[in-house]
Design an enzyme around this catalytic site. Structure first.
Site, PDB file in Angstrom:
ATOM      1  N   LYS A 114     -26.958 -44.277  37.883  1.00 47.32           N
ATOM      2  CA  LYS A 114     -25.947 -44.785  36.942  1.00 47.32           C
ATOM      3  C   LYS A 114     -26.338 -46.156  36.391  1.00 47.32           C
ATOM      4  O   LYS A 114     -25.738 -46.643  35.445  1.00 47.32           O
ATOM      5  CB  LYS A 114     -24.573 -44.847  37.617  1.00 47.32           C
TER       6      LYS A 114
ATOM      7  N   HIS B 188     -21.675 -29.352  39.460  1.00 46.55           N
ATOM      8  CA  HIS B 188     -21.364 -30.708  38.981  1.00 46.55           C
ATOM      9  C   HIS B 188     -22.533 -31.671  39.087  1.00 46.55           C
ATOM     10  O   HIS B 188     -22.343 -32.879  38.942  1.00 46.55           O
ATOM     11  CB  HIS B 188     -20.216 -31.314  39.784  1.00 46.55           C
TER      12      HIS B 188
ATOM     13  N   LYS C  11     -17.429 -47.179  38.151  1.00 47.01           N
ATOM     14  CA  LYS C  11     -17.826 -45.845  38.609  1.00 47.01           C
ATOM     15  C   LYS C  11     -18.500 -46.033  39.964  1.00 47.01           C
ATOM     16  O   LYS C  11     -18.724 -47.169  40.375  1.00 47.01           O
ATOM     17  CB  LYS C  11     -18.799 -45.188  37.632  1.00 47.01           C
ATOM     18  N   ARG C  12     -18.817 -44.945  40.647  1.00 51.07           N
ATOM     19  CA  ARG C  12     -19.563 -45.099  41.890  1.00 51.07           C
ATOM     20  C   ARG C  12     -20.852 -45.864  41.630  1.00 51.07           C
ATOM     21  O   ARG C  12     -21.421 -45.783  40.534  1.00 51.07           O
ATOM     22  CB  ARG C  12     -19.902 -43.716  42.476  1.00 51.07           C
TER      23      ARG C  12
ATOM     24  N   THR D 297     -16.452 -38.725  33.365  1.00 48.20           N
ATOM     25  CA  THR D 297     -15.096 -38.560  32.835  1.00 48.20           C
ATOM     26  C   THR D 297     -14.496 -39.926  32.534  1.00 48.20           C
ATOM     27  O   THR D 297     -13.628 -40.049  31.674  1.00 48.20           O
ATOM     28  CB  THR D 297     -14.192 -37.805  33.829  1.00 48.20           C
TER      29      THR D 297
ATOM     30  N   LYS E 242     -12.048 -41.572  29.370  1.00 48.45           N
ATOM     31  CA  LYS E 242     -10.853 -42.418  29.527  1.00 48.45           C
ATOM     32  C   LYS E 242     -11.010 -43.714  28.748  1.00 48.45           C
ATOM     33  O   LYS E 242     -10.066 -44.193  28.112  1.00 48.45           O
ATOM     34  CB  LYS E 242     -10.614 -42.723  31.010  1.00 48.45           C
TER      35      LYS E 242
HETATM   36  O1  9GP Z   1     -21.675 -36.713  38.888  1.00 43.53           O
HETATM   37  C1  9GP Z   1     -20.754 -35.786  38.380  1.00 43.53           C
HETATM   38  C2  9GP Z   1     -20.049 -36.364  37.158  1.00 43.53           C
HETATM   39  O2  9GP Z   1     -20.975 -36.567  36.135  1.00 43.53           O
HETATM   40  C3  9GP Z   1     -18.968 -35.408  36.697  1.00 43.53           C
HETATM   41  O3  9GP Z   1     -18.214 -35.981  35.656  1.00 43.53           O
HETATM   42  C4  9GP Z   1     -18.046 -35.062  37.850  1.00 43.53           C
HETATM   43  C5  9GP Z   1     -16.992 -34.051  37.449  1.00 43.53           C
HETATM   44  O4  9GP Z   1     -17.573 -32.943  36.878  1.00 43.53           O
HETATM   45  O5  9GP Z   1     -18.781 -34.517  38.925  1.00 43.53           O
HETATM   46  C6  9GP Z   1     -19.746 -35.415  39.454  1.00 43.53           C
HETATM   47  N1  9GP Z   1     -20.428 -34.746  40.541  1.00 43.53           N
HETATM   48  C7  9GP Z   1     -20.149 -34.979  41.820  1.00 43.53           C
HETATM   49  O6  9GP Z   1     -19.311 -35.785  42.165  1.00 43.53           O
HETATM   50  C8  9GP Z   1     -20.863 -34.210  42.888  1.00 43.53           C
HETATM   51  O7  9GP Z   1     -21.728 -33.308  42.423  1.00 43.53           O
END
Ligand code: 9GP
Length: 839
Positions: free
Chosen positions: A571, A374, A565-566, A673, A677
């Site tokens: 970002k 991820h 988002k975080r 994601t 949304k």
């Molecule tokens: O940073 C990614 C994000 O882009 C992605 O949508 C999400 C689900 O696949 O994973 C996040 N990754 C993490 O939280 C840790 O690697």
């Protein structure tokens, strides 16, 4: 055992009883009964929370037939079960979602109303289980929803953190972390299953011995043992009979009270072991991307993985399965590297505890596991110092060495003499301090490896896992993320869901591709005006919420430009801020300037130890303070930071958004994601070619997407040439003005140096290329402002965005996983009948 007579006497209950009936009358009575008999309250003294609990139990009763039926249908020899191992599950509140999936929303609303209460207030009462940081945990939750919707047998395994992600408060513009006490008032959705407790060993040492058959074996003498108690939560499919299980493990001490110590007068000693053991599932690590090599985190990972694997093996043996055939009954998915210690643990369980020979065990392991990556951020790739690893998991370290020895032999055979490659591929990173590389363990031990968006999967092959790709290209594939339309459209945006269903029928809920049929309404004036009205209603609702939370009054007719988002430098929330200041400066220089009135809304948490991210929160709030109190820009510019962004809050935000900010540096965001949304709910995106933005733009049409910024290739090339942010600063007067203002304290009166670390970083290093992308972003934002003036055209683009987001349903993603990786198929579930218990 049942006697024949007792079995014959056992009759299914057929009447509409209090626990199953769906008529409004029955629901009302059940609700009142639960308030009295479970909450122990009557209406005189009941709190809102009591009412919420009474309703939650009413709903839970109504799902048990599905849940028990599902367990029965899936615990069968020929059924293949997907086991989704994830350190995080960000489920969001259950009540509303369960009402939707059970298809009883309307009856329950009426029953609650006739009971003199308001369903929305009861739903709002639920404290959400924040057992995740962000995208990764929320993805796991969407995947569980889709697995159940598609009737795929599945269990989600994770940790039952006593304290989830912290609650965020903003004080004087800074983030303050408050402990999340989500279990404070009890959790009506889970059922503890202490009878299925398992033991987990930690620490100690290993011993070699020769067993009865003359075989060389190793046994692990642990330093301590803890137990894992499972807590199960049902996960309902949409209007079907499937209710899968989310099984979360709580750590406990085998003995919670040491009488020997107590008798010796050592009270604290008597409870110490309990505290020590329970620490493991005490708190979620609040880091999104950057990893921290903390011992407790490795303990957490090993703990839940070991519990889960023992459970999986137990289930497999229970249905008469042979260990050699584990992969026929089980597909285990590693959600990132956090559970990847499972590769070594399964090897240990098979070889040491079940006496399977190494080669067979390795085959079983590889055939059973698959790994999803991820992140591309190098600092987020987990690795553990060898010393720490060895002291906590001595046997696993031996196993990893042996896996590595054999693995590197294979590599040598394929690439003779290529020592560089051996070092790069090794599961152990050499150097003054050695590390176990968890992504390598996951990659070597899995038969499938996937990224989470097309671009990300390509970059994995090219970069982070390049050597693994060259070694085993057949393992690699892409599975673009998706989100569930049940929570993210139906539940969050009921008015929009209603309009869509009225226009094209309700097939889209299960088959999101059907949204395409909305395209024919894109130019329909009447439809457009209803579409706009719904957006305005959602914006007005959010406005009300903003007023309550922050005291700020915002204009629902302004453009709602949202970034939630975080908070992370990659970002680039601060790029957004640079534009806000640019706009502000323009308005100050030219008070008559006509601009599209905008409300910039931010939300997101920063990892508590991430200084820069916290400074970015302070920056947003500081700029907001100046802008919002300046009469010169009144009515044209507002900046809001909404505290405590979480799933519940997301459900309010996405439906109200008109512009979705997806502005990460190209090549850094694996997928995203939230971007999906937003678009589903009719927001247009301003974004870079990063993560799933690329595919969103492809689907929506480039004319319906605001693109800016460098591409991944250009980012690489610029960095390779030697990026110098100074050039951009010097060459762009508007940018220079903004940076100078930040540096000189215009937005931090009385604390001129407050933002110096940010400014320094931007002009000297600017790792995430804000200055390089600034001009392109500003121009793009200006185009957005222009485009918004033509409301008809904007609405058309908005409708087309929603209409074309079918690909981003998590149902599609889960189908792909099932077909390409898991080999799992749907299983019919019959509702379990309630049969009166007999001895
Ligand atoms: O940073 C990614 C994000 O882009 C992605 O949508 C999400 C689900 O696949 O994973 C996040 N990754 C993490 O939280 C840790 O690697």
């Amino acid at each position: 055992k049942k006697t024949a007579a007792a079995a014959a006497a056992a009759e299914p209950v057929q009447i509409e009883d209090d626990r199953t009936g769906l008529s409004v009358e029955t629901l009302k009575r059940a609700f009142a009964d639960n308030l009295f008999y479970i909450q122990g309250k009557n209406a005189d003294i009941a709190t809102l929370n009591d009412y919420y609990m009474a309703l939650a139990y009413t709903v839970r009763d109504r799902l048990l037939h599905r849940w028990l039926g599902t367990i029965k249908a899936q615990l069968k020899p020929k059924v293949k079960v997907v086991y989704y191992l994830s350190a995080e599950f960000l489920m969001g509140p259950h009540l509303g979602n369960n009402l939707i999936n059970l298809g009883i929303y309307d009856q329950v609303r009426q029953a609650i109303q006739e009971s003199g209460l308001n369903l929305d207030e009861l739903i709002a009462q639920e404290e959400e289980p924040g057992l995740g940081n962000g995208g990764l945990g929320r993805l796991a939750a969407c995947y569980l929803d889709s697995l159940a919707a598609l009737e795929i047998p599945a269990i989600g395994y994770g940790l039952r953190y006593e304290f989830g992600i912290f609650d965020q408060e903003i004080r004087d513009g800074w983030q303050v972390e408050i402990t999340d006490k989500w279990l404070r008032y009890g959790n009506p959705w889970e059922i503890a299953r202490p009878e299925a407790t398992v033991e987990v060993k930690l620490g100690g040492h290993t011993e070699a011995f020769v067993d009865g058959a003359g075989r060389y074996r190793v046994r692990w003498i642990p330093g301590r043992t803890i137990v894992g108690v499972p807590y199960d939560t049902p996960v309902l499919g949409f209007k079907n009979n499937t209710a899968n299980t989310l099984r979360l493990w709580k750590a406990e001490a085998p003995e919670s009270f040491d009488f020997q110590a107590f008798n010796l007068g050592d009270y604290y000693g008597a409870v110490n072991a309990k505290m020590y053991s329970e620490n493991i599932s005490k708190v979620l690590y609040p880091n999104d991307e950057p990893m921290q090599g903390r011992e407790l985190r490795l303990e957490q990972q090993f703990f839940f993985v070991s519990c889960s694997l023992q459970d999986i093996i137990r289930r497999h043996l229970y249905v008469g399965g042979k260990l050699e055939n584990l992969d026929k009954n089980a597909a285990i998915q590693l959600n990132d590297t956090h559970p990847s210690i499972g590769i070594a643990e399964l090897m240990r369980l098979l070889v040491d505890e079940h006496n399977v020979d190494w080669d067979t065990a390795w085959q079983i392991t590889q055939d059973t596991f698959a790994y999803t990556n991820h992140t591309l951020l190098p600092e987020a790739l987990e690795r553990w110092p060898l010393s720490l690893f060895g002291s906590l998991l001595p046997r696993h370290l031996e196993i990893i060495f042996e896996i590595n020895r054999r693995f590197l032999q294979e590599v040598s055979a394929k690439f003779p003499g290529d020592t560089g490659r051996l070092a790069r591929l090794s599961l152990i990173q050499e150097g003054p301090e050695k590390f176990v590389r968890m992504a390598h363990l996951a990659s070597a031990g899995s038969h499938a490896i996937n990224g989470v968006a097309a671009l990300h999967s390509e970059l994995l092959k090219r970069d982070v896992l390049r050597d693994f790709y060259e070694l085993s290209p057949e393992k690699f594939s892409n599975k673009t993320n998706g989100v569930t339309p049940r929570r993210w459209i139906m539940l969050s945006n009921p008015e929009l869901a209603f309009l869509i269903s009225e226009s094209i029928g309700d097939g889209w809920i299960k088959n999101l591709g059907e949204l395409r049929e909305l395209e024919r309404f894109a130019n329909d004036k009447e439809f457009q005006s209803r579409w706009r009205q719904i957006k305005l209603n959602n914006k007005t609702n959010l406005t009300e919420y903003i007023r309550k939370r922050t005291g700020l009054v915002v204009d629902p007719h302004s453009l709602f430009d949202i970034q939630v988002k975080r908070i992370h430098e990659y970002k680039r929330q601060h790029l957004n801020v640079l534009y806000i200041i640019t706009l502000y400066n323009r308005l100050k220089q030219n008070p008559e300037l006509e601009i599209t009135p905008r409300t910039f809304i931010f939300g997101g948490k920063a990892a508590p130890g991430y200084f820069m991210a916290k400074l970015i929160i302070k920056l947003i709030n500081s700029v907001a303070a100046v802008v919002n109190s300046d009469p010169d820009v009144r009515g044209r510019l507002k900046v809001v930071f909404l505290p405590d962004y979480n799933v519940t809050f997301g459900q309010r935000v996405y439906p109200a958004a008109e512009l979705s900010e997806q502005i990460s540096t190209a090549g850094k965001e694996a997928s995203g994601t939230g971007n999906m949304k937003f678009s589903m709910n009719g927001a247009l995106t301003i974004g870079t070619l990063d993560g799933a933005n690329v595919e969103i733009r492809e689907e929506a049409g480039e004319e319906n997407f605001f693109l800016f910024g460098l591409t991944t290739e250009e980012v690489y090339a610029l960095k390779a040439r030697g990026y110098n942010p100074w050039d951009y600063y010097n060459g762009n007067p508007a940018l220079r003005q903004v940076i100078d203002q930040l540096a000189s304290g215009v937005f931090s009166p009385g604390e001129a140096h407050l933002f110096e670390p940010l400014v320094d970083h931007l002009i000297h290093r600017d790792e995430y290329l804000l200055l390089a992308d600034y001009q392109s972003y500003v121009e793009c934002q200006d185009r957005v402002g222009e485009a918004y003036r033509d409301q008809e055209h904007w609405t058309r683009m908005s409708i087309l965005n929603s209409a074309r987001m079918g690909k981003f349903s998590s149902d599609r993603a889960i189908r792909e996983y099932c077909e390409d990786i898991w080999g799992a198929v749907a299983v019919d579930v019959a509702l379990e009948e309630y049969v009166q218990a007999t001895a």
